[in-house]
Structures are given as structure tokens and as C-alpha cells.
Scaffold this motif. Structure first.
Motif, PDB file in Angstrom:
ATOM      1  N   VAL A 148      11.648 -13.119   7.434  1.00  0.00           N
ATOM      2  CA  VAL A 148      10.768 -12.205   8.153  1.00  0.00           C
ATOM      3  C   VAL A 148       9.947 -13.007   9.159  1.00  0.00           C
ATOM      4  CG1 VAL A 148      10.605 -10.546   6.258  1.00  0.00           C
ATOM      5  CG2 VAL A 148       8.974 -12.436   6.385  1.00  0.00           C
ATOM      6  N   PRO A 149       9.358 -12.346  10.174  1.00  0.00           N
ATOM      7  CA  PRO A 149       8.500 -13.064  11.120  1.00  0.00           C
ATOM      8  C   PRO A 149       7.198 -13.514  10.463  1.00  0.00           C
ATOM      9  CG  PRO A 149       8.479 -10.711  11.575  1.00  0.00           C
ATOM     10  CD  PRO A 149       9.554 -10.942  10.557  1.00  0.00           C
ATOM     11  N   SER A 150       6.393 -14.262  11.214  1.00  0.00           N
ATOM     12  CA  SER A 150       5.164 -14.833  10.651  1.00  0.00           C
ATOM     13  C   SER A 150       4.172 -13.769  10.205  1.00  0.00           C
ATOM     14  CB  SER A 150       4.506 -15.764  11.668  1.00  0.00           C
ATOM     15  OG  SER A 150       4.202 -15.065  12.863  1.00  0.00           O
ATOM     16  N   SER A 151       4.216 -12.594  10.813  1.00  0.00           N
ATOM     17  CA  SER A 151       3.386 -11.473  10.372  1.00  0.00           C
ATOM     18  C   SER A 151       4.124 -10.187  10.685  1.00  0.00           C
ATOM     19  CB  SER A 151       2.010 -11.486  11.064  1.00  0.00           C
ATOM     20  OG  SER A 151       2.163 -11.340  12.469  1.00  0.00           O
ATOM     21  N   GLY A 152       3.826  -9.140   9.924  1.00  0.00           N
ATOM     22  CA  GLY A 152       4.508  -7.885  10.190  1.00  0.00           C
ATOM     23  C   GLY A 152       4.246  -6.849   9.118  1.00  0.00           C
ATOM     24  N   VAL A 153       4.933  -5.712   9.285  1.00  0.00           N
ATOM     25  CA  VAL A 153       4.813  -4.580   8.367  1.00  0.00           C
ATOM     26  C   VAL A 153       6.207  -4.014   8.140  1.00  0.00           C
ATOM     27  CG1 VAL A 153       3.883  -2.249   8.073  1.00  0.00           C
ATOM     28  CG2 VAL A 153       2.477  -4.015   9.126  1.00  0.00           C
ATOM     29  N   LYS A 154       6.505  -3.629   6.895  1.00  0.00           N
ATOM     30  CA  LYS A 154       7.802  -3.022   6.579  1.00  0.00           C
ATOM     31  C   LYS A 154       7.606  -1.966   5.512  1.00  0.00           C
ATOM     32  CE  LYS A 154      12.556  -4.084   5.180  1.00  0.00           C
ATOM     33  NZ  LYS A 154      13.122  -3.424   6.390  1.00  0.00           N
ATOM     34  N   THR A 155       8.273  -0.830   5.685  1.00  0.00           N
ATOM     35  CA  THR A 155       8.218   0.247   4.705  1.00  0.00           C
ATOM     36  C   THR A 155       9.397   0.132   3.751  1.00  0.00           C
ATOM     37  OG1 THR A 155       7.149   1.701   6.328  1.00  0.00           O
ATOM     38  CG2 THR A 155       8.121   2.744   4.393  1.00  0.00           C
ATOM     39  N   VAL A 156       9.116   0.171   2.461  1.00  0.00           N
ATOM     40  CA  VAL A 156      10.156   0.054   1.439  1.00  0.00           C
ATOM     41  C   VAL A 156      10.022   1.213   0.453  1.00  0.00           C
ATOM     42  CG1 VAL A 156      10.357  -2.448   1.624  1.00  0.00           C
ATOM     43  CG2 VAL A 156       8.683  -1.463   0.052  1.00  0.00           C
ATOM     44  N   THR A 157      11.110   1.470  -0.278  1.00  0.00           N
ATOM     45  CA  THR A 157      11.119   2.524  -1.287  1.00  0.00           C
ATOM     46  C   THR A 157      11.668   1.960  -2.586  1.00  0.00           C
ATOM     47  OG1 THR A 157      11.584   4.113   0.494  1.00  0.00           O
ATOM     48  CG2 THR A 157      11.772   4.926  -1.760  1.00  0.00           C
ATOM     49  N   PRO A 158      10.851   1.265  -3.361  1.00  0.00           N
ATOM     50  CA  PRO A 158      11.348   0.654  -4.601  1.00  0.00           C
ATOM     51  C   PRO A 158      11.697   1.710  -5.643  1.00  0.00           C
ATOM     52  CG  PRO A 158       8.965   0.409  -4.443  1.00  0.00           C
ATOM     53  CD  PRO A 158       9.419   0.981  -3.134  1.00  0.00           C
ATOM     54  N   ALA A 159      12.825   1.528  -6.299  1.00  0.00           N
ATOM     55  CA  ALA A 159      13.252   2.475  -7.330  1.00  0.00           C
ATOM     56  C   ALA A 159      12.592   2.197  -8.668  1.00  0.00           C
ATOM     57  CB  ALA A 159      14.770   2.429  -7.477  1.00  0.00           C
ATOM     58  N   GLY A 216      10.750   7.414  -5.512  1.00  0.00           N
ATOM     59  CA  GLY A 216      11.112   8.120  -4.291  1.00  0.00           C
ATOM     60  C   GLY A 216      10.066   8.022  -3.199  1.00  0.00           C
ATOM     61  N   ASP A 217       8.839   7.616  -3.564  1.00  0.00           N
ATOM     62  CA  ASP A 217       7.784   7.471  -2.565  1.00  0.00           C
ATOM     63  C   ASP A 217       7.924   6.132  -1.836  1.00  0.00           C
ATOM     64  OD1 ASP A 217       6.868   9.864  -3.420  1.00  0.00           O
ATOM     65  OD2 ASP A 217       5.138   9.074  -4.529  1.00  0.00           O
ATOM     66  N   GLN A 218       7.250   6.041  -0.681  1.00  0.00           N
ATOM     67  CA  GLN A 218       7.337   4.846   0.142  1.00  0.00           C
ATOM     68  C   GLN A 218       6.113   3.949  -0.033  1.00  0.00           C
ATOM     69  OE1 GLN A 218       7.867   6.546   4.086  1.00  0.00           O
ATOM     70  NE2 GLN A 218      10.072   6.298   3.968  1.00  0.00           N
ATOM     71  N   VAL A 219       6.321   2.665   0.224  1.00  0.00           N
ATOM     72  CA  VAL A 219       5.261   1.654   0.172  1.00  0.00           C
ATOM     73  C   VAL A 219       5.295   0.869   1.480  1.00  0.00           C
ATOM     74  CG1 VAL A 219       4.438  -0.438  -0.980  1.00  0.00           C
ATOM     75  CG2 VAL A 219       5.367   1.450  -2.331  1.00  0.00           C
ATOM     76  N   VAL A 220       4.121   0.575   2.027  1.00  0.00           N
ATOM     77  CA  VAL A 220       4.028  -0.229   3.241  1.00  0.00           C
ATOM     78  C   VAL A 220       3.653  -1.664   2.853  1.00  0.00           C
ATOM     79  CG1 VAL A 220       2.842  -0.566   5.442  1.00  0.00           C
ATOM     80  CG2 VAL A 220       3.389   1.743   4.663  1.00  0.00           C
ATOM     81  N   LEU A 221       4.578  -2.610   3.108  1.00  0.00           N
ATOM     82  CA  LEU A 221       4.296  -4.027   2.906  1.00  0.00           C
ATOM     83  C   LEU A 221       3.716  -4.602   4.196  1.00  0.00           C
ATOM     84  CD1 LEU A 221       7.513  -5.322   1.069  1.00  0.00           C
ATOM     85  CD2 LEU A 221       5.312  -4.695   0.057  1.00  0.00           C
ATOM     86  N   SER A 222       2.637  -5.354   4.072  1.00  0.00           N
ATOM     87  CA  SER A 222       2.000  -5.989   5.226  1.00  0.00           C
ATOM     88  C   SER A 222       1.750  -7.451   4.886  1.00  0.00           C
ATOM     89  CB  SER A 222       0.675  -5.290   5.561  1.00  0.00           C
ATOM     90  OG  SER A 222       0.005  -5.949   6.626  1.00  0.00           O
ATOM     91  N   THR A 243       0.836  -1.200   0.000  1.00  0.00           N
ATOM     92  CA  THR A 243       0.000   0.000   0.000  1.00  0.00           C
ATOM     93  C   THR A 243       0.877   1.259   0.000  1.00  0.00           C
ATOM     94  OG1 THR A 243      -1.620  -1.207   1.349  1.00  0.00           O
ATOM     95  CG2 THR A 243      -1.871   1.178   1.192  1.00  0.00           C
ATOM     96  N   PRO A 244       0.709   2.135  -1.008  1.00  0.00           N
ATOM     97  CA  PRO A 244      -0.122   2.002  -2.202  1.00  0.00           C
ATOM     98  C   PRO A 244       0.565   1.123  -3.241  1.00  0.00           C
ATOM     99  CG  PRO A 244       1.025   4.102  -2.238  1.00  0.00           C
ATOM    100  CD  PRO A 244       1.376   3.466  -0.927  1.00  0.00           C
ATOM    101  N   ALA A 245      -0.218   0.678  -4.218  1.00  0.00           N
ATOM    102  CA  ALA A 245       0.332  -0.198  -5.245  1.00  0.00           C
ATOM    103  C   ALA A 245       0.920   0.574  -6.423  1.00  0.00           C
ATOM    104  CB  ALA A 245      -0.752  -1.151  -5.748  1.00  0.00           C
ATOM    105  N   ASN A 246       0.619   1.880  -6.509  1.00  0.00           N
ATOM    106  CA  ASN A 246       1.152   2.724  -7.588  1.00  0.00           C
ATOM    107  C   ASN A 246       1.768   3.973  -6.965  1.00  0.00           C
ATOM    108  OD1 ASN A 246      -0.035   1.454 -10.263  1.00  0.00           O
ATOM    109  ND2 ASN A 246      -1.693   1.434  -8.772  1.00  0.00           N
ATOM    110  N   ILE A 247       3.055   4.201  -7.221  1.00  0.00           N
ATOM    111  CA  ILE A 247       3.759   5.329  -6.619  1.00  0.00           C
ATOM    112  C   ILE A 247       4.628   6.023  -7.658  1.00  0.00           C
ATOM    113  CG2 ILE A 247       3.830   4.228  -4.342  1.00  0.00           C
ATOM    114  CD1 ILE A 247       6.812   3.613  -4.928  1.00  0.00           C
ATOM    115  N   THR A 248       5.136   7.200  -7.267  1.00  0.00           N
ATOM    116  CA  THR A 248       6.159   7.905  -8.032  1.00  0.00           C
ATOM    117  C   THR A 248       7.515   7.580  -7.424  1.00  0.00           C
ATOM    118  OG1 THR A 248       4.618   9.697  -8.533  1.00  0.00           O
ATOM    119  CG2 THR A 248       6.961  10.180  -8.772  1.00  0.00           C
TER     120      THR A 248
END
Length: 249
Positions: free
Chosen positions: A79-90, A56-62, A49-54
Motif C-alpha cells: 500500500v502507499p505511505s498513507s491512504g484509506v481503503k474500504t473492506v468487508t471482513p466476513a 456484510g457491513d463495511q469498514v474503512v481502514l485508514s 472505523t467502525p471497529a464493531n460491525i455486523t
């Protein structure tokens, strides 16, 4: 020896031989072991979330899994069995999660589409070409920074957002910024006020190192009193662990 006695002796010997052979057969079959029972089949869910970015923007994986002992995400690792991580795909990326357990394996994929940032076009100050207000331009250019649980260290994946924010503020030297530190609902009010202050201070230092004058930056801690999300889930808590920006008027 009488005929009757010989017949009786033969019957006893025959019974002994049959009994001995039966014991050997039983002993041989007792060594067979049943195959181990397998556990329940794992399940896996992954969202971005979100699935479409510009760029440099961040995405939250859950993600969330069940009945798995080994979980990994391509490009991130275990990774653990459940969680959240913020990523910045280029670039546009498909994040692939694999969960393995005694009952087999399961996988899930979340696709993020990244659009290249467009170069800003210089226009006269009195131009009416843009319909965005000053606040809308600020929110689009200066984006929130997220933190790990019980931490105020600026994460490496926030570098792109901080660079974008610093560039915008350098182009708009008259704008002053209020940095608010926020926390999730866990912990006391006093503890979260201190943690929120530390988060806001960390972001202020990062922007100052990027070239923004410190006297343009003011910090305040809101602790857990102004949550962005009110559900008691890890995904929601991640949204609340942030430093947020507003124009300081």
C-alpha cells in the motif's frame, strides 16, 4: 670511508626504512570504510472505523506512515505511505500493517469484531414489537456505497452491502429509493456533478442486476455540494466519495 661518513650514511638509510614502513601502514589504513549511516526510524498508524460491525457491513481502514519505503497490510498487500481503503471482513479480523525503511521497521494493528447477522423473525404487520421507524429500518438495511478517487466503478468490496440492500428492497416492494451521487471537494463543480451522476447510475444498474425493478430507483447528483465530512484529508475525502440512499417519497 671515514667514521663520520659511515655514521651519516647509516642514519640516512634508517630514515628511509622508517619512512617507507610508515607509508605502507598509512596505505593499509586508508582502505577502511565507515559503516553507512542509518535513516530515521519509520512510524506507523492504522485505524479501522467502525471497529464493531455486523457481517456484510463495511469498514474503512485508514493508515499513515513516515520514513518508510515499503508498506504492506496483511491480506491486502503493498500500500502507499498513507491512504484509506474500504473492506468487508466476513469474520473478526486483525489488520496488521508493517512499514520498513532505512532506519528499521514499525508496525500497527487494528482489530475489527464481526458479529453474525441474525435471521429476521416474521411478525404481523400490526405488531409493535419493533421500536424502529421505517426510516431507521431503511438506513440499517440499505447502506452507502463508497468509490475510489476519480472513479464511478462499483468496487468488489461493495457486493455484500448491495446484496443486503437488494434483499431488503425485495421484502419491501412498496419502497422507492433515491440514489444520490456524491464527490469529494477536489475538481470543478461541473466535473463533480457529472462524476456524481455516474456513481449514482452505476449503483442503480447494480441493484437492477440484483433484481430491484429500475422504476423503483431514481438518481440525482449532488457533486461536492453536500459533503459528509469537511476536512481536507484522504480519510474525509473517502467518506464523501459515495452513493447514498434515502426513501423516495
Amino acid at each position: 670511508m671515514s667514521s663520520r661518513h659511515r655514521i651519516l650514511t647509516c642514519l640516512v638509510l634508517l630514515a628511509f626504512v622508517v619512512g617507507f614502513a610508515g607509508c605502507k601502514k598509512k596505505t593499509a589504513s586508508s582502505g577502511t570504510t565507515a559503516p553507512p549511516a542509518s535513516g530515521p526510524a519509520p512510524t506507523a498508524q492504522l485505524t479501522a472505523t467502525p471497529a464493531n460491525i455486523t457481517a456484510g457491513d463495511q469498514v474503512v481502514l485508514s493508515w499513515r506512515t513516515t520514513d518508510a519505503t515499503n508498506i504492506s497490510i496483511d491480506g491486502i498487500g503493498d500500500v502507499p505511505s498513507s491512504g484509506v481503503k474500504t473492506v468487508t471482513p466476513a469474520t473478526s479480523t486483525s489488520y496488521h500493517l508493517v512499514a520498513r525503511g532505512d532506519g528499521g521497521s514499525a508496525d500497527a494493528t487494528a482489530r475489527v469484531t464481526v458479529t453474525a447477522a441474525q435471521m429476521a423473525v416474521a411478525v404481523p404487520q400490526d405488531s409493535s414489537a419493533s421500536n424502529m421507524t421505517a426510516d431507521e429500518q431503511f438506513r440499517a438495511s440499505v447502506q452507502d456505497i463508497f468509490f475510489d478517487y476519480d472513479s464511478y466503478d462499483v468496487r468488489s468490496d461493495a457486493a455484500g452491502s448491495l446484496s443486503k440492500s437488494a434483499a431488503y428492497l425485495a421484502q419491501n416492494p412498496n419502497i422507492k429509493v433515491l440514489i444520490g451521487g456524491y464527490c469529494d471537494e477536489r475538481g470543478s463543480n461541473e466535473y463533480n456533478l457529472t462524476l456524481g451522476q455516474s456513481r449514482a447510475d452505476s449503483v442503480k444498474r447494480a441493484l437492477a442486476q440484483a433484481g430491484v425493478a429500475p422504476d423503483r430507483l431514481r438518481v440525482v447528483s449532488y457533486g461536492k455540494e453536500k459533503p459528509f465530512c469537511t476536512e481536507s484529508t484522504e480519510e474525509c475525502w473517502q467518506q464523501n466519495r459515495r452513493a447514498g440512499f434515502t426513501i423516495d417519497r
